[in-house]
Write a protein that holds these residues in place. Structure first.
Motif, PDB file in Angstrom:
ATOM      1  N   ALA A 160     -76.078 -46.442  44.080  1.00 45.04           N
ATOM      2  CA  ALA A 160     -77.090 -47.286  44.732  1.00 45.04           C
ATOM      3  C   ALA A 160     -78.226 -47.625  43.769  1.00 45.04           C
ATOM      4  O   ALA A 160     -78.704 -48.767  43.731  1.00 45.04           O
ATOM      5  N   LEU A 161     -78.646 -46.651  42.972  1.00 42.85           N
ATOM      6  CA  LEU A 161     -79.709 -46.902  41.995  1.00 42.85           C
ATOM      7  C   LEU A 161     -79.269 -47.895  40.915  1.00 42.85           C
ATOM      8  O   LEU A 161     -80.060 -48.722  40.465  1.00 42.85           O
ATOM      9  N   VAL A 162     -78.005 -47.816  40.524  1.00 44.91           N
ATOM     10  CA  VAL A 162     -77.486 -48.768  39.532  1.00 44.91           C
ATOM     11  C   VAL A 162     -77.543 -50.185  40.086  1.00 44.91           C
ATOM     12  O   VAL A 162     -77.948 -51.121  39.403  1.00 44.91           O
ATOM     13  N   PHE A 163     -77.148 -50.345  41.352  1.00 47.15           N
ATOM     14  CA  PHE A 163     -77.104 -51.676  41.952  1.00 47.15           C
ATOM     15  C   PHE A 163     -78.474 -52.221  42.340  1.00 47.15           C
ATOM     16  O   PHE A 163     -78.621 -53.405  42.591  1.00 47.15           O
ATOM     17  N   PRO A 198     -84.465 -51.650  32.480  1.00 48.69           N
ATOM     18  CA  PRO A 198     -83.623 -51.060  31.438  1.00 48.69           C
ATOM     19  C   PRO A 198     -83.912 -49.572  31.220  1.00 48.69           C
ATOM     20  O   PRO A 198     -83.014 -48.808  30.883  1.00 48.69           O
ATOM     21  N   ALA A 199     -85.149 -49.161  31.443  1.00 48.34           N
ATOM     22  CA  ALA A 199     -85.498 -47.742  31.272  1.00 48.34           C
ATOM     23  C   ALA A 199     -84.766 -46.890  32.300  1.00 48.34           C
ATOM     24  O   ALA A 199     -84.232 -45.824  31.976  1.00 48.34           O
ATOM     25  N   VAL A 200     -84.723 -47.356  33.550  1.00 47.65           N
ATOM     26  CA  VAL A 200     -84.005 -46.620  34.595  1.00 47.65           C
ATOM     27  C   VAL A 200     -82.512 -46.611  34.290  1.00 47.65           C
ATOM     28  O   VAL A 200     -81.840 -45.583  34.461  1.00 47.65           O
ATOM     29  N   ALA A 201     -81.973 -47.725  33.830  1.00 45.62           N
ATOM     30  CA  ALA A 201     -80.561 -47.790  33.469  1.00 45.62           C
ATOM     31  C   ALA A 201     -80.237 -46.765  32.392  1.00 45.62           C
ATOM     32  O   ALA A 201     -79.226 -46.059  32.467  1.00 45.62           O
ATOM     33  N   THR A 202     -81.105 -46.643  31.414  1.00 44.88           N
ATOM     34  CA  THR A 202     -80.920 -45.676  30.337  1.00 44.88           C
ATOM     35  C   THR A 202     -80.933 -44.249  30.876  1.00 44.88           C
ATOM     36  O   THR A 202     -80.062 -43.442  30.543  1.00 44.88           O
TER      37      THR A 202
END
Length: 193
Positions: A32-35, A42-46
């Motif tokens: 869910a966080l990815v979507f 980008p920081a959260v994705a990392t």
């Protein structure tokens, strides 16, 4: 921590059920966080790319310790160490070249899937829901090959991995439900047939 040889089967089953449900919930939240959040940041994705193998390391270590200890569970112990190294390797790859992390995840999915398969095969007579974990381990190994094949083509790393995490969450959920709803001793009766 509990010794698997002295831990009553209902307590061990309850522990595995709880762990599988927690692992499923974690993966569903991660997906869910990815979507949502990761698309904007980008920081959260990392962070999510690093957290995923780190969580797997912790979950494998907890599983090993609560089901007989690390010496009695060499595949999970090895999986915990490998997942820890993968978290570090992904961190380094994100600094050097983002796309390399897909190669790292692919190799990790193959190795951790085979270790999960070995763990499930070892547990199949004593613990319920392991047929699902066998399927999950085999699927993980196949997905790893897919990740490696995608690595050179510039596939989006997080979006490629998210499907893998979602399928893994479903496997953990099903395994937890099998333990919850299947009567104790059913597995032994089936094996005797």
């Amino acid at each position: 921590m509990s010794d698997a040889l002295h831990q009553p089967q209902p307590e061990r089953a309850a522990w595995l059920r709880k762990l599988y449900f927690i692992r499923a919930a974690f993966s569903f939240v991660w997906v869910a966080l990815v979507f949502t959040v990761a698309k904007q940041s980008p920081a959260v994705a990392t962070v999510l790319l690093i957290v995923y193998p780190a969580w797997d390391a912790l979950a494998n270590l907890l599983d090993a310790r609560m089901t007989g200890g690390t010496k009695a569970n060499p595949t999970q112990t090895l999986n915990a160490w490998i997942s820890t190294m993968v978290a570090v390797a992904v961190t380094v790859s994100l600094v050097l070249e983002f796309q390399v992390s897909l190669l790292i995840f692919g190799a990790w999915a193959i190795v951790s899937g085979l270790l999960q398969l070995a763990t499930a095969i070892r547990r199949r007579k004593s613990d319920r829901g392991q047929w699902v974990m066998m399927l999950s381990g085999a699927q993980s190994a196949l997905a790893g090959g897919f990740f490696i094949a995608q690595q050179g083509g510039g596939a989006p790393v997080l979006q490629t991995i998210v499907g893998y995490a979602a399928v893994g969450a479903v496997y953990f959920l099903i395994s937890g439900l099998v333990i919850l709803f299947r009567k104790p001793g059913a597995g032994a009766r089936e094996l005797a047939r």
